[in-house]
Design a protein around this motif. Structure first.
Motif, PDB file in Angstrom:
ATOM      1  N   LYS A 246      40.873  21.455  59.817  1.00 25.59           N
ATOM      2  CA  LYS A 246      41.441  20.514  59.095  1.00 25.59           C
ATOM      3  C   LYS A 246      41.524  20.829  57.759  1.00 25.59           C
ATOM      4  CE  LYS A 246      40.609  16.037  56.939  1.00 25.59           C
ATOM      5  NZ  LYS A 246      39.527  14.993  56.868  1.00 25.59           N
TER       6      LYS A 246
ATOM      7  N   LEU B 218      37.091  20.318  62.381  1.00 23.71           N
ATOM      8  CA  LEU B 218      36.866  19.989  60.924  1.00 23.71           C
ATOM      9  C   LEU B 218      37.396  21.172  59.896  1.00 23.71           C
ATOM     10  CD1 LEU B 218      34.044  17.467  61.028  1.00 23.71           C
ATOM     11  CD2 LEU B 218      36.472  16.986  60.666  1.00 23.71           C
TER      12      LEU B 218
ATOM     13  N   GLY C 140      31.463   6.225  60.234  1.00 21.15           N
ATOM     14  CA  GLY C 140      31.645   7.175  61.500  1.00 21.15           C
ATOM     15  C   GLY C 140      30.327   7.916  61.204  1.00 21.15           C
ATOM     16  N   ASN C 141      30.467   9.584  61.556  1.00 21.55           N
ATOM     17  CA  ASN C 141      29.271  10.152  61.816  1.00 21.55           C
ATOM     18  C   ASN C 141      28.759  10.586  60.258  1.00 21.55           C
ATOM     19  OD1 ASN C 141      29.516  11.178  64.568  1.00 21.55           O
ATOM     20  ND2 ASN C 141      31.321  12.311  63.837  1.00 21.55           N
ATOM     21  N   MET C 142      29.541  10.384  59.357  1.00 20.79           N
ATOM     22  CA  MET C 142      29.133  10.741  58.080  1.00 20.79           C
ATOM     23  C   MET C 142      28.916   9.360  57.223  1.00 20.79           C
ATOM     24  SD  MET C 142      29.171  13.807  57.358  1.00 20.79           S
ATOM     25  CE  MET C 142      29.241  14.240  55.770  1.00 20.79           C
TER      26      MET C 142
ATOM     27  N   ASP D  19      34.003  -1.368  59.585  1.00 19.15           N
ATOM     28  CA  ASP D  19      34.655  -0.136  60.385  1.00 19.15           C
ATOM     29  C   ASP D  19      35.530  -0.851  61.441  1.00 19.15           C
ATOM     30  OD1 ASP D  19      33.782   3.288  60.956  1.00 19.15           O
ATOM     31  OD2 ASP D  19      34.820   2.070  62.449  1.00 19.15           O
ATOM     32  N   LEU D  20      36.590  -0.129  61.567  1.00 13.16           N
ATOM     33  CA  LEU D  20      37.315  -0.630  62.966  1.00 13.16           C
ATOM     34  C   LEU D  20      36.712  -0.632  64.289  1.00 13.16           C
ATOM     35  CD1 LEU D  20      40.769   1.156  62.252  1.00 13.16           C
ATOM     36  CD2 LEU D  20      40.220  -1.536  61.797  1.00 13.16           C
TER      37      LEU D  20
ATOM     38  N   SER E 273      36.069  10.792  51.498  1.00 15.13           N
ATOM     39  CA  SER E 273      36.692  11.541  52.558  1.00 15.13           C
ATOM     40  C   SER E 273      37.171  12.820  52.245  1.00 15.13           C
ATOM     41  CB  SER E 273      37.880  10.807  53.248  1.00 15.13           C
ATOM     42  OG  SER E 273      37.798   9.260  53.143  1.00 15.13           O
ATOM     43  N   THR E 274      37.556  13.905  53.014  1.00 19.38           N
ATOM     44  CA  THR E 274      38.146  15.027  52.745  1.00 19.38           C
ATOM     45  C   THR E 274      39.856  14.500  52.911  1.00 19.38           C
ATOM     46  OG1 THR E 274      36.440  16.503  53.472  1.00 19.38           O
ATOM     47  CG2 THR E 274      38.463  17.608  52.944  1.00 19.38           C
TER      48      THR E 274
ATOM     49  N   VAL F 258      44.023   2.056  53.381  1.00 21.44           N
ATOM     50  CA  VAL F 258      43.058   1.229  53.017  1.00 21.44           C
ATOM     51  C   VAL F 258      42.919   0.820  51.604  1.00 21.44           C
ATOM     52  CG1 VAL F 258      40.335   1.073  52.758  1.00 21.44           C
ATOM     53  CG2 VAL F 258      41.508   1.808  55.105  1.00 21.44           C
TER      54      VAL F 258
ATOM     55  N   GLY G  15      28.076  19.541  53.298  1.00 20.69           N
ATOM     56  CA  GLY G  15      26.869  18.927  54.138  1.00 20.69           C
ATOM     57  C   GLY G  15      27.419  18.090  55.007  1.00 20.69           C
ATOM     58  N   GLY G  16      27.024  18.408  56.280  1.00 23.67           N
ATOM     59  CA  GLY G  16      27.384  17.831  57.508  1.00 23.67           C
ATOM     60  C   GLY G  16      26.903  16.524  57.774  1.00 23.67           C
TER      61      GLY G  16
ATOM     62  N   VAL H 146      33.581   1.350  53.537  1.00 26.03           N
ATOM     63  CA  VAL H 146      34.515   1.480  54.582  1.00 26.03           C
ATOM     64  C   VAL H 146      34.814   2.669  55.322  1.00 26.03           C
ATOM     65  CG1 VAL H 146      36.896   0.865  55.172  1.00 26.03           C
ATOM     66  CG2 VAL H 146      35.909  -0.263  53.333  1.00 26.03           C
TER      67      VAL H 146
ATOM     68  N   MET I 180      35.006   6.361  53.378  1.00 27.98           N
ATOM     69  CA  MET I 180      34.842   7.716  54.259  1.00 27.98           C
ATOM     70  C   MET I 180      35.422   7.669  55.523  1.00 27.98           C
ATOM     71  SD  MET I 180      33.344  10.425  53.784  1.00 27.98           S
ATOM     72  CE  MET I 180      32.310  11.829  54.153  1.00 27.98           C
ATOM     73  N   LEU I 181      36.813   8.077  55.386  1.00 26.69           N
ATOM     74  CA  LEU I 181      37.592   7.922  56.384  1.00 26.69           C
ATOM     75  C   LEU I 181      38.318   9.293  57.042  1.00 26.69           C
ATOM     76  CD1 LEU I 181      39.490   4.814  55.047  1.00 26.69           C
ATOM     77  CD2 LEU I 181      37.872   4.982  57.217  1.00 26.69           C
ATOM     78  N   PRO I 182      38.894   9.125  58.090  1.00 27.59           N
ATOM     79  CA  PRO I 182      39.197  10.429  58.710  1.00 27.59           C
ATOM     80  C   PRO I 182      40.254  11.354  58.056  1.00 27.59           C
ATOM     81  CG  PRO I 182      39.172   8.960  60.459  1.00 27.59           C
ATOM     82  CD  PRO I 182      39.197   8.137  59.087  1.00 27.59           C
TER      83      PRO I 182
HETATM   84  P1  NAD Z   1      34.390  10.080  61.937  1.00 31.79           P
HETATM   85  O1  NAD Z   1      35.621   9.944  62.823  1.00 31.79           O
HETATM   86  O2  NAD Z   1      33.193  10.170  62.617  1.00 31.79           O
HETATM   87  O3  NAD Z   1      34.337   8.534  61.285  1.00 31.79           O
HETATM   88  C1  NAD Z   1      35.641   7.759  60.497  1.00 31.79           C
HETATM   89  C2  NAD Z   1      35.375   6.361  60.748  1.00 31.79           C
HETATM   90  O4  NAD Z   1      36.368   5.623  60.089  1.00 31.79           O
HETATM   91  C3  NAD Z   1      35.342   5.896  62.236  1.00 31.79           C
HETATM   92  O5  NAD Z   1      34.080   5.198  62.398  1.00 31.79           O
HETATM   93  C4  NAD Z   1      36.743   5.063  62.190  1.00 31.79           C
HETATM   94  O6  NAD Z   1      36.552   4.137  63.430  1.00 31.79           O
HETATM   95  C5  NAD Z   1      36.801   4.629  60.904  1.00 31.79           C
HETATM   96  N1  NAD Z   1      38.149   4.017  60.425  1.00 31.79           N
HETATM   97  C6  NAD Z   1      39.220   4.709  60.773  1.00 31.79           C
HETATM   98  N2  NAD Z   1      40.377   4.249  60.078  1.00 31.79           N
HETATM   99  C7  NAD Z   1      39.598   2.798  59.542  1.00 31.79           C
HETATM  100  C8  NAD Z   1      40.096   1.972  59.110  1.00 31.79           C
HETATM  101  N3  NAD Z   1      41.730   1.675  58.635  1.00 31.79           N
HETATM  102  N4  NAD Z   1      39.375   0.933  58.529  1.00 31.79           N
HETATM  103  C9  NAD Z   1      37.879   0.990  58.536  1.00 31.79           C
HETATM  104  N5  NAD Z   1      37.423   1.989  59.357  1.00 31.79           N
HETATM  105  C10 NAD Z   1      38.273   3.139  59.888  1.00 31.79           C
HETATM  106  O7  NAD Z   1      34.622  11.046  60.716  1.00 31.79           O
HETATM  107  P2  NAD Z   1      33.440  11.659  59.959  1.00 31.79           P
HETATM  108  O8  NAD Z   1      32.889  12.859  60.732  1.00 31.79           O
HETATM  109  O9  NAD Z   1      32.464  10.572  59.575  1.00 31.79           O
HETATM  110  O10 NAD Z   1      34.291  12.411  58.873  1.00 31.79           O
HETATM  111  C11 NAD Z   1      34.827  11.364  57.839  1.00 31.79           C
HETATM  112  C12 NAD Z   1      35.161  12.187  56.445  1.00 31.79           C
HETATM  113  O11 NAD Z   1      34.433  13.268  55.949  1.00 31.79           O
HETATM  114  C13 NAD Z   1      36.470  13.212  56.869  1.00 31.79           C
HETATM  115  O12 NAD Z   1      37.353  13.089  55.955  1.00 31.79           O
HETATM  116  C14 NAD Z   1      35.930  14.603  57.205  1.00 31.79           C
HETATM  117  O13 NAD Z   1      36.786  15.669  56.877  1.00 31.79           O
HETATM  118  C15 NAD Z   1      34.695  14.677  56.214  1.00 31.79           C
HETATM  119  N6  NAD Z   1      33.832  15.476  56.327  1.00 31.79           N
HETATM  120  C16 NAD Z   1      33.268  15.356  57.607  1.00 31.79           C
HETATM  121  C17 NAD Z   1      31.939  16.349  57.669  1.00 31.79           C
HETATM  122  C18 NAD Z   1      31.319  16.502  58.956  1.00 31.79           C
HETATM  123  O14 NAD Z   1      30.493  17.242  59.335  1.00 31.79           O
HETATM  124  N7  NAD Z   1      31.561  15.420  59.898  1.00 31.79           N
HETATM  125  C19 NAD Z   1      31.368  17.027  56.582  1.00 31.79           C
HETATM  126  C20 NAD Z   1      32.014  16.919  55.375  1.00 31.79           C
HETATM  127  C21 NAD Z   1      33.054  16.223  55.153  1.00 31.79           C
END
Ligand code: NAD
Length: 290
Positions: free
Chosen positions: A243, A240, A9-11, A30-31, A92-93, A73, A120-121, A6, A63-65
């Motif tokens: 955050k 980030l 996104g980017n990760m 994913d939403l 998630s973080t 969730v 790691g990103g 669930v 892996m949520l925001p």
């Molecule tokens: P993102 O915003 O790209 O992805 C999050 C996804 O969650 C989105 O696609 C969104 O639509 C989905 N989402 C939100 N609420 C939802 C729900 N209720 N049900 C289903 N899907 C839902 O974020 P990201 O960059 O992938 O980061 C995710 C986590 O990883 C964060 O906690 C972030 O702090 C952590 N993180 C990110 C990085 C980075 O470089 N991007 C690195 C390390 C850790």
């Protein structure tokens, strides 16, 4: 093995794709319809909801925001829908207190759970080279390890519930402060007439050496390739980093820890983000110091 995933996104998008590529049967949700379509193209089976992704899965990964999304969730979809023997993994973080609370609530329902934030990103998520820091009971860690290994290069058991999040925010607080210290050292060296490359050659083999300098140098053209060489894009966004520093400050307040350098780093990154730089790589903070 069937995995519910669930948050694509980017990760999460790259992580779910790696699980599918390694032979796991991934039910993904994913939403965002676009994120779901990308996961389907990468070999995952789209689910209609988070509960649908969790139903019948051996393990469910989120892996949520932020914490509010994870708690929502887990409580509204995973707890009611997950199989009694399922393992829940949050990558998630989020804050340590929420991670501990969710671990305890899962245990109360007989579900195994770990917090497993990553270092790691986006590139490491896509390449399957993340580092996972895992908090949770030994038995849950042992079950999570082979799944996490399919998405990363290192999987480390940090301790009990919440210990993964604790390790993550302490590491990133250190990184935030050391990046600013590295940037100000280069800025002062330059004002003193030192060539940045010459200063790098000296400091990188002297006692000031640190990862922010030798693996992620904030000065363009100095050290191995880094976001500085790409106009401070394609790395770890300032938003980030901010955050994570806010999570660290929250944890410091809750425990009474004294973190003067972390607190100053949080202030400087907050000002940098407020000035419109949230999307730039966090090493771009050097622009405010030169
Ligand atoms: P993102 O915003 O790209 O992805 C999050 C996804 O969650 C989105 O696609 C969104 O639509 C989905 N989402 C939100 N609420 C939802 C729900 N209720 N049900 C289903 N899907 C839902 O974020 P990201 O960059 O992938 O980061 C995710 C986590 O990883 C964060 O906690 C972030 O702090 C952590 N993180 C990110 C990085 C980075 O470089 N991007 C690195 C390390 C850790």
């Amino acid at each position: 093995m069937r995995i519910g995933f669930v948050g694509l996104g980017n990760m999460g998008g790259g992580m779910a794709a790696n699980l599918a590529a390694r032979g796991f049967d991934v039910a993904a949700f994913d939403l965002s319809a676009e994120a779901l379509a990308r996961a389907e193209a990468a070999g995952c089976t789209p689910a209609a909801s988070a509960a649908d992704a969790a139903r019948g899965a051996d393990a469910v990964i989120t892996m949520l925001p932020a914490a509010s999304h994870v708690a929502g969730v887990w409580r509204e979809a995973l707890f009611p829908a997950a199989a009694p023997a399922a393992l829940l993994i949050d990558c998630s973080t989020i804050d340590v207190a929420t991670a501990r609370a969710l671990g305890a609530e899962a245990a109360g329902r007989g579900l195994a759970a770990v917090d497993a934030p990553v270092s790691g990103g986006i590139a490491a998520a896509a390449a399957g080279t993340l580092t996972f820091m895992v908090g949770g009971p030994d038995e849950a860690f042992a079950r999570a390890r082979p799944i996490l290994e399919a998405m990363g290069k290192a999987v480390i058991h940090a301790g009990g519930p919440g210990a993964g999040q604790a390790a993550k925010i302490c590491n990133n607080m250190l990184l935030g402060a050391s990046m600013i210290a590295t940037a100000e050292a280069f800025a002062l060296a330059q004002k003193l007439g030192l060539d940045p490359q010459r200063f790098y050659d000296i400091a990188s083999v002297s006692s000031g050496q640190c990862w922010a300098m030798t693996s992620y140098c904030p000065v363009p053209g100095v050290g191995p390739e880094s976001p500085a060489d790409r106009g401070y894009t394609g790395g770890f966004a300032t938003a980030l980093m901010l955050k994570d520093l806010k999570l660290a400050m929250e944890a410091a307040r809750a425990t009474g820890a004294d973190v003067p350098m972390g607190a100053r780093a949080a202030e400087l990154y907050a000002a940098f983000a407020e000035a419109g730089n949230g999307a730039l790589d966090f090493s771009a903070i050097i622009r405010t110091l030169r």
